[in-house]
Design a protein around this motif. Structure first.
Motif, PDB file in Angstrom:
ATOM      1  N   GLN A  68       0.835  -1.205   0.000  1.00  0.00           N
ATOM      2  CA  GLN A  68       0.000   0.000   0.000  1.00  0.00           C
ATOM      3  C   GLN A  68       0.868   1.253   0.000  1.00  0.00           C
ATOM      4  O   GLN A  68       0.620   2.185  -0.755  1.00  0.00           O
ATOM      5  N   SER A  69       1.914   1.262   0.799  1.00  0.00           N
ATOM      6  CA  SER A  69       2.776   2.452   0.846  1.00  0.00           C
ATOM      7  C   SER A  69       3.555   2.627  -0.455  1.00  0.00           C
ATOM      8  O   SER A  69       3.811   3.750  -0.880  1.00  0.00           O
ATOM      9  N   MET A  70       3.910   1.523  -1.094  1.00  0.00           N
ATOM     10  CA  MET A  70       4.645   1.599  -2.363  1.00  0.00           C
ATOM     11  C   MET A  70       3.770   2.123  -3.497  1.00  0.00           C
ATOM     12  O   MET A  70       4.282   2.716  -4.447  1.00  0.00           O
ATOM     13  N   CYS A  71       2.466   1.899  -3.422  1.00  0.00           N
ATOM     14  CA  CYS A  71       1.562   2.327  -4.486  1.00  0.00           C
ATOM     15  C   CYS A  71       1.421   3.844  -4.555  1.00  0.00           C
ATOM     16  O   CYS A  71       0.733   4.367  -5.436  1.00  0.00           O
ATOM     17  N   GLU A  72       2.083   4.558  -3.676  1.00  0.00           N
ATOM     18  CA  GLU A  72       2.032   6.011  -3.717  1.00  0.00           C
ATOM     19  C   GLU A  72       2.824   6.585  -4.884  1.00  0.00           C
ATOM     20  O   GLU A  72       2.591   7.711  -5.288  1.00  0.00           O
ATOM     21  N   ASP A  73       3.773   5.793  -5.439  1.00  0.00           N
ATOM     22  CA  ASP A  73       4.457   6.282  -6.639  1.00  0.00           C
ATOM     23  C   ASP A  73       4.075   5.406  -7.829  1.00  0.00           C
ATOM     24  O   ASP A  73       3.886   4.203  -7.699  1.00  0.00           O
ATOM     25  N   LYS A  74       3.910   6.030  -8.972  1.00  0.00           N
ATOM     26  CA  LYS A  74       3.368   5.372 -10.162  1.00  0.00           C
ATOM     27  C   LYS A  74       4.206   4.182 -10.627  1.00  0.00           C
ATOM     28  O   LYS A  74       3.660   3.142 -10.991  1.00  0.00           O
ATOM     29  N   MET A  75       5.514   4.294 -10.612  1.00  0.00           N
ATOM     30  CA  MET A  75       6.354   3.206 -11.098  1.00  0.00           C
ATOM     31  C   MET A  75       6.175   1.944 -10.239  1.00  0.00           C
ATOM     32  O   MET A  75       6.028   0.837 -10.765  1.00  0.00           O
ATOM     33  N   SER A  76       6.165   2.115  -8.927  1.00  0.00           N
ATOM     34  CA  SER A  76       5.953   0.981  -8.023  1.00  0.00           C
ATOM     35  C   SER A  76       4.548   0.424  -8.192  1.00  0.00           C
ATOM     36  O   SER A  76       4.348  -0.792  -8.240  1.00  0.00           O
ATOM     37  N   LYS A  77       3.572   1.309  -8.270  1.00  0.00           N
ATOM     38  CA  LYS A  77       2.172   0.904  -8.430  1.00  0.00           C
ATOM     39  C   LYS A  77       1.999   0.054  -9.689  1.00  0.00           C
ATOM     40  O   LYS A  77       1.349  -0.994  -9.654  1.00  0.00           O
ATOM     41  N   ASP A  78       2.594   0.472 -10.788  1.00  0.00           N
ATOM     42  CA  ASP A  78       2.498  -0.294 -12.038  1.00  0.00           C
ATOM     43  C   ASP A  78       3.158  -1.666 -11.905  1.00  0.00           C
ATOM     44  O   ASP A  78       2.607  -2.669 -12.356  1.00  0.00           O
ATOM     45  N   ALA A  79       4.332  -1.714 -11.299  1.00  0.00           N
ATOM     46  CA  ALA A  79       5.046  -2.988 -11.129  1.00  0.00           C
ATOM     47  C   ALA A  79       4.255  -3.940 -10.242  1.00  0.00           C
ATOM     48  O   ALA A  79       4.134  -5.136 -10.546  1.00  0.00           O
ATOM     49  N   ILE A  80       3.697  -3.419  -9.169  1.00  0.00           N
ATOM     50  CA  ILE A  80       2.908  -4.251  -8.245  1.00  0.00           C
ATOM     51  C   ILE A  80       1.660  -4.772  -8.946  1.00  0.00           C
ATOM     52  O   ILE A  80       1.349  -5.955  -8.866  1.00  0.00           O
ATOM     53  N   SER A  81       0.947  -3.907  -9.657  1.00  0.00           N
ATOM     54  CA  SER A  81      -0.306  -4.319 -10.300  1.00  0.00           C
ATOM     55  C   SER A  81      -0.090  -5.383 -11.374  1.00  0.00           C
ATOM     56  O   SER A  81      -0.977  -6.188 -11.637  1.00  0.00           O
ATOM     57  N   LYS A  82       1.084  -5.409 -11.981  1.00  0.00           N
ATOM     58  CA  LYS A  82       1.392  -6.418 -13.007  1.00  0.00           C
ATOM     59  C   LYS A  82       1.757  -7.768 -12.395  1.00  0.00           C
ATOM     60  O   LYS A  82       1.561  -8.800 -13.019  1.00  0.00           O
ATOM     61  N   LYS A  83       2.292  -7.771 -11.184  1.00  0.00           N
ATOM     62  CA  LYS A  83       2.851  -9.002 -10.614  1.00  0.00           C
ATOM     63  C   LYS A  83       2.091  -9.590  -9.430  1.00  0.00           C
ATOM     64  O   LYS A  83       2.142 -10.789  -9.208  1.00  0.00           O
ATOM     65  N   ILE A  84       1.390  -8.753  -8.647  1.00  0.00           N
ATOM     66  CA  ILE A  84       0.806  -9.246  -7.396  1.00  0.00           C
ATOM     67  C   ILE A  84      -0.704  -9.003  -7.367  1.00  0.00           C
ATOM     68  O   ILE A  84      -1.157  -7.864  -7.463  1.00  0.00           O
ATOM     69  N   LYS A  85      -1.451 -10.089  -7.218  1.00  0.00           N
ATOM     70  CA  LYS A  85      -2.910 -10.009  -7.119  1.00  0.00           C
ATOM     71  C   LYS A  85      -3.410 -10.424  -5.738  1.00  0.00           C
ATOM     72  O   LYS A  85      -4.524 -10.089  -5.354  1.00  0.00           O
ATOM     73  N   SER A  86      -2.588 -11.169  -4.994  1.00  0.00           N
ATOM     74  CA  SER A  86      -2.966 -11.589  -3.650  1.00  0.00           C
ATOM     75  C   SER A  86      -1.710 -11.950  -2.860  1.00  0.00           C
ATOM     76  O   SER A  86      -0.616 -12.055  -3.421  1.00  0.00           O
ATOM     77  N   ILE A  87      -1.910 -12.150  -1.551  1.00  0.00           N
ATOM     78  CA  ILE A  87      -0.812 -12.505  -0.651  1.00  0.00           C
ATOM     79  C   ILE A  87      -1.201 -13.767   0.099  1.00  0.00           C
ATOM     80  O   ILE A  87      -2.302 -13.864   0.644  1.00  0.00           O
ATOM     81  N   SER A  88      -0.287 -14.718   0.132  1.00  0.00           N
ATOM     82  CA  SER A  88      -0.466 -15.943   0.905  1.00  0.00           C
ATOM     83  C   SER A  88       0.530 -15.892   2.052  1.00  0.00           C
ATOM     84  O   SER A  88       1.740 -15.869   1.833  1.00  0.00           O
ATOM     85  N   CYS A  89       0.027 -15.853   3.271  1.00  0.00           N
ATOM     86  CA  CYS A  89       0.879 -15.731   4.455  1.00  0.00           C
ATOM     87  C   CYS A  89       1.081 -17.124   5.051  1.00  0.00           C
ATOM     88  O   CYS A  89       0.122 -17.791   5.438  1.00  0.00           O
ATOM     89  N   LYS A  90       2.334 -17.543   5.117  1.00  0.00           N
ATOM     90  CA  LYS A  90       2.680 -18.871   5.592  1.00  0.00           C
ATOM     91  C   LYS A  90       3.507 -18.779   6.866  1.00  0.00           C
ATOM     92  O   LYS A  90       4.324 -17.873   7.018  1.00  0.00           O
ATOM     93  N   LEU A  91       3.303 -19.737   7.762  1.00  0.00           N
ATOM     94  CA  LEU A  91       4.040 -19.766   9.024  1.00  0.00           C
ATOM     95  C   LEU A  91       5.463 -20.241   8.795  1.00  0.00           C
ATOM     96  O   LEU A  91       5.700 -21.284   8.184  1.00  0.00           O
ATOM     97  N   TRP A 116      12.461  -6.084  -0.376  1.00  0.00           N
ATOM     98  CA  TRP A 116      12.439  -7.288  -1.218  1.00  0.00           C
ATOM     99  C   TRP A 116      11.679  -7.008  -2.520  1.00  0.00           C
ATOM    100  O   TRP A 116      12.132  -7.384  -3.605  1.00  0.00           O
ATOM    101  N   LEU A 117      10.537  -6.364  -2.402  1.00  0.00           N
ATOM    102  CA  LEU A 117       9.742  -6.070  -3.600  1.00  0.00           C
ATOM    103  C   LEU A 117      10.503  -5.152  -4.561  1.00  0.00           C
ATOM    104  O   LEU A 117      10.485  -5.381  -5.773  1.00  0.00           O
ATOM    105  N   GLU A 118      11.158  -4.141  -4.037  1.00  0.00           N
ATOM    106  CA  GLU A 118      11.917  -3.238  -4.904  1.00  0.00           C
ATOM    107  C   GLU A 118      13.042  -3.966  -5.628  1.00  0.00           C
ATOM    108  O   GLU A 118      13.381  -3.613  -6.757  1.00  0.00           O
ATOM    109  N   ASN A 119      13.601  -4.988  -5.010  1.00  0.00           N
ATOM    110  CA  ASN A 119      14.685  -5.761  -5.629  1.00  0.00           C
ATOM    111  C   ASN A 119      14.214  -6.900  -6.509  1.00  0.00           C
ATOM    112  O   ASN A 119      15.017  -7.480  -7.251  1.00  0.00           O
ATOM    113  N   ASN A 120      12.912  -7.250  -6.432  1.00  0.00           N
ATOM    114  CA  ASN A 120      12.440  -8.431  -7.147  1.00  0.00           C
ATOM    115  C   ASN A 120      11.262  -8.203  -8.086  1.00  0.00           C
ATOM    116  O   ASN A 120      10.791  -9.155  -8.715  1.00  0.00           O
ATOM    117  N   LEU A 121      10.777  -6.988  -8.197  1.00  0.00           N
ATOM    118  CA  LEU A 121       9.692  -6.708  -9.151  1.00  0.00           C
ATOM    119  C   LEU A 121      10.285  -6.108 -10.423  1.00  0.00           C
ATOM    120  O   LEU A 121      11.267  -5.438 -10.420  1.00  0.00           O
TER     121      LEU A 121
END
Length: 144
Positions: free
Chosen positions: A83-106, A139-144
């Protein structure tokens, strides 16, 4: 003795259903992760332009209840970072192309790990893990 009890509780939980108390706690955490009034659901939708649901494993219940720790807040930290990354357009575009949901694992104690599987951000986190929002963002900035 405490480690034995926790281990026994983990084995019992995975081998059988959750107790009523554990089921209620899990339902409360699930509500937190889906309610627009109690987590980053609405803010993420507003900032990123779409909902990014978070699904948490039942495996969190026993160890996090034993430590009196809120598993939902751990799991929601990945969405908070997004959510905080979506404040800038470049991050928002990268996130919207790659991430649709989050699976939280123990994970193991203090573990933090990430992987993108299809359009799912698999977020593995253990009790005591720290700086989750910052580490997720890095991690997202280094892997998207």
């Amino acid at each position: 003795m405490k480690k034995f009890i926790v281990l026994l509780a983990l084995v019992t939980t995975t081998a059988s259903a959750l107790t009523l108390k554990e089921k209620k706690q899990f339902a409360e955490w699930q509500e937190y992760l889906t309610s627009e009034s109690s987590s980053y659901v609405k803010w993420t939708k507003d900032k990123c332009g779409y909902d990014i649901p978070v699904k948490m494993e039942e495996a969190f219940v026993t160890p996090f209840m034993t430590e009196n720790t809120n598993a939902a807040s751990y799991c929601d930290s990945a969405r908070e970072a997004i959510q905080s990354m979506c404040e800038d357009k470049m991050s928002k575009d990268a996130i919207s192309k790659k991430i649709k949901s989050i699976s939280c694992k123990l994970g193991k104690k203090e573990e933090i790990a990430y992987k993108i599987n299809g359009s799912v951000l698999e977020f593995t986190v253990g009790i005591g893990a720290a700086n989750l929002k910052d580490k997720t963002k890095e991690w997202l900035e280094n892997n998207l």
